[in-house]
Scaffold this motif. Sequence first.
Motif, PDB file in Angstrom:
ATOM      1  N   LEU A 189       1.729   7.046  -5.165  1.00  0.00           N
ATOM      2  CA  LEU A 189       1.549   5.666  -5.612  1.00  0.00           C
ATOM      3  C   LEU A 189       2.883   5.040  -5.969  1.00  0.00           C
ATOM      4  O   LEU A 189       3.842   5.720  -6.329  1.00  0.00           O
ATOM      5  N   GLY A 190       2.921   3.714  -5.852  1.00  0.00           N
ATOM      6  CA  GLY A 190       4.115   2.953  -6.192  1.00  0.00           C
ATOM      7  C   GLY A 190       3.835   2.029  -7.355  1.00  0.00           C
ATOM      8  O   GLY A 190       3.001   2.314  -8.212  1.00  0.00           O
ATOM      9  N   GLY A 191       4.507   0.879  -7.374  1.00  0.00           N
ATOM     10  CA  GLY A 191       4.278  -0.104  -8.437  1.00  0.00           C
ATOM     11  C   GLY A 191       4.683   0.424  -9.802  1.00  0.00           C
ATOM     12  O   GLY A 191       5.348   1.450  -9.945  1.00  0.00           O
ATOM     13  N   GLY A 192       4.239  -0.286 -10.838  1.00  0.00           N
ATOM     14  CA  GLY A 192       4.575   0.096 -12.204  1.00  0.00           C
ATOM     15  C   GLY A 192       4.004   1.434 -12.593  1.00  0.00           C
ATOM     16  O   GLY A 192       4.650   2.225 -13.296  1.00  0.00           O
ATOM     17  N   ASP A 193       2.781   1.733 -12.123  1.00  0.00           N
ATOM     18  CA  ASP A 193       2.170   3.016 -12.465  1.00  0.00           C
ATOM     19  C   ASP A 193       2.941   4.172 -11.854  1.00  0.00           C
ATOM     20  O   ASP A 193       3.119   5.218 -12.480  1.00  0.00           O
ATOM     21  N   GLY A 194       3.387   3.997 -10.612  1.00  0.00           N
ATOM     22  CA  GLY A 194       4.157   5.056  -9.981  1.00  0.00           C
ATOM     23  C   GLY A 194       5.423   5.365 -10.746  1.00  0.00           C
ATOM     24  O   GLY A 194       5.763   6.531 -10.972  1.00  0.00           O
ATOM     25  N   ALA A 195       6.115   4.303 -11.180  1.00  0.00           N
ATOM     26  CA  ALA A 195       7.350   4.492 -11.943  1.00  0.00           C
ATOM     27  C   ALA A 195       7.063   5.148 -13.287  1.00  0.00           C
ATOM     28  O   ALA A 195       7.782   6.057 -13.722  1.00  0.00           O
TER      29      ALA A 195
END
Length: 431
Positions: A235-241
Amino acid sequence: MSASLSRPSVGVWLIGARGSVATTTVAGCAAVAAGLQPPTGMVTETPPFTDCGLPPLASLVFGGHDTVDCPLPKRAEELAAGGVLPPGLPSAVAAELAAAEEEIRPGGPLPGDTRTENELITAFASDIEDFVRRRGLARAVVVNVASTEPEPTGRALPPSTLYAAAALRAGCPYVNFTPSTGLHHPSLAAPAAASGLPHAGRDGKTGQTLLRAALAPMFTQRALVVRAWSGTNLLGGGDGAALADPAAAAAKNAGKERVLADVLGEVPQGEVHIDDVPALGDWKTAWDHIAFDGFLGTRMVLQTIWQGCDSALAAPLILDLARLTARAHEKSLSGPLTPLAFYFKDPVGDAPAALSDQYAELLDFARRLGAAGGAGSAGRAGGAKEADAAEEASGAEEASAAERASGSEEASGAERASGAERARGAEEGLA
């Protein structure tokens, strides 16, 4: 569901109000309320919930806290460019996005913030109370949709707990859609119990764990022996980070393992790995590999691949939870809303783990919300039908009067004040 002109407005105060999930929630609510899009994914818009007395989508008013400064309209345009929102939708609901943006207040604590924990809680609660007062709301539900935090260490309260304490102090029901600590912090146990407010959580069940809650009972019901269950999330986005932090990922994975332990009776071999892939943006891929034994010990494998848009999966659930929790508050229910386990990986209270059983309890809860009277403990709402019947019979007159009073702004203000006073009294040892 058609909005009644006589129904008062209900606030939805989002923690992480400028994030992808919050932006999709605000834009989606406006689009569905205006008839621009169907309510796909919204369980509360299906027939069993028609007569629950839920607040209409058009009556929801949005605000919130965030530590970032990207305006909602701009964030919506970015999501449309990424394929999360339909083309043209941000401009079609520009007024609603702008109205929500006007109600977003600075969150915290930010680097260099010298305020004490109690001062932060007071400031956040004041923002929520001001929102309710200025907009003439019957009530507001605080929903945490911020990025996942690591499990807390030491004595300092994590931000999610500061916001949860602010919700209690403002006399507002609270929903934790994240695996972050929130109301689970020991320091909030007494204030939460004393507040008389309903609350729900935690960690929204949108993809891989949703499949696990549906598939795991299949193996037990067919007497198949699960030997190993491994998984990978990209996953990417804010959750991935956020989940690139091993401590935050551990908090997330705990909920994924719980459903297997509860349904299978033990945690099978295998782990879940979470990989941050920024190029995926708001999209995620979840792969599960399930090794199991069949008749005569024959070894077999089931593999699943789930590819979805995290914000589009979460947003309808946020709207469901806000409406159900607001109605529970209107009905004077208190404590953990155990029947909302259907929506969570790590639900509060003694809830079943199988998705079908959770759905059955949700439907029973819907019937209770639609019934006349019925003030009481929210945690028992899904199961103790006999106790509920006796409770409703013995308290019908008082509950009916409370329900009529809750429609007026004055009574709603008194109800919030009473809950806030109880929470403040129990918070004396927290600051």
